[in-house]
Enzyme design. Sequence first.
Site, PDB file in Angstrom:
ATOM      1  N   ARG A  10       0.814  -1.219   0.000  1.00 55.52           N
ATOM      2  CA  ARG A  10       0.000   0.000   0.000  1.00 55.52           C
ATOM      3  C   ARG A  10       0.847   1.268   0.000  1.00 55.52           C
ATOM      4  O   ARG A  10       0.512   2.254   0.653  1.00 55.52           O
ATOM      5  CB  ARG A  10      -0.931  -0.003   1.209  1.00 55.52           C
ATOM      6  CG  ARG A  10      -1.925  -1.142   1.176  1.00 55.52           C
ATOM      7  CD  ARG A  10      -2.863  -1.062   2.327  1.00 55.52           C
ATOM      8  NE  ARG A  10      -3.805  -2.172   2.274  1.00 55.52           N
ATOM      9  CZ  ARG A  10      -4.677  -2.432   3.213  1.00 55.52           C
ATOM     10  NH1 ARG A  10      -4.733  -1.655   4.285  1.00 55.52           N
ATOM     11  NH2 ARG A  10      -5.489  -3.451   3.098  1.00 55.52           N
ATOM     12  N   CYS A  11       1.908   1.245  -0.753  1.00 60.05           N
ATOM     13  CA  CYS A  11       2.848   2.359  -0.790  1.00 60.05           C
ATOM     14  C   CYS A  11       2.804   3.015  -2.161  1.00 60.05           C
ATOM     15  O   CYS A  11       2.523   2.359  -3.164  1.00 60.05           O
ATOM     16  CB  CYS A  11       4.255   1.811  -0.508  1.00 60.05           C
ATOM     17  SG  CYS A  11       5.575   3.036  -0.577  1.00 60.05           S
TER      18      CYS A  11
END
Length: 134
Positions: A10-11
């Site tokens: 989730r970056c």
Amino acid sequence: IIVVVNVASRCGFTKQYDDLQNLWSNYKDYNLVVIGVPSNNFKQEPGSNKDIQNFCETNFNINFPMTEKLNVIGNNAHPFFKWAKDNHGKSAVPKWNFHKIIIGKDGKVADTFSSITRPSSKKFIDFIESEIKK
């Protein structure tokens, strides 16, 4: 040559998975290994090891080696990351996800690259190719 990268699903840098897969595909025959190290140290990898594996296979077709989810910073960091810091200094400590640590043929940290340096960048590829030629 080993490229160790702390990764997260989730970056904003997650798209680098494509670059890492290409690096692995293009250079594994030159004895280069890419190792992904999932970490939630920056609160962007909350899933289980199975969730991470499914995400990487489904979204990025990853087939380079991945470890289980580990700590990469602080007192509870995996011993590899403590060793990298002790042997190369603060630049080996991940400041964010997709920090790259390059281990050369001599078994030492050859260099590190921050999250913003893509594994497909000329700077990164030139460094990898120079290490291969050593």
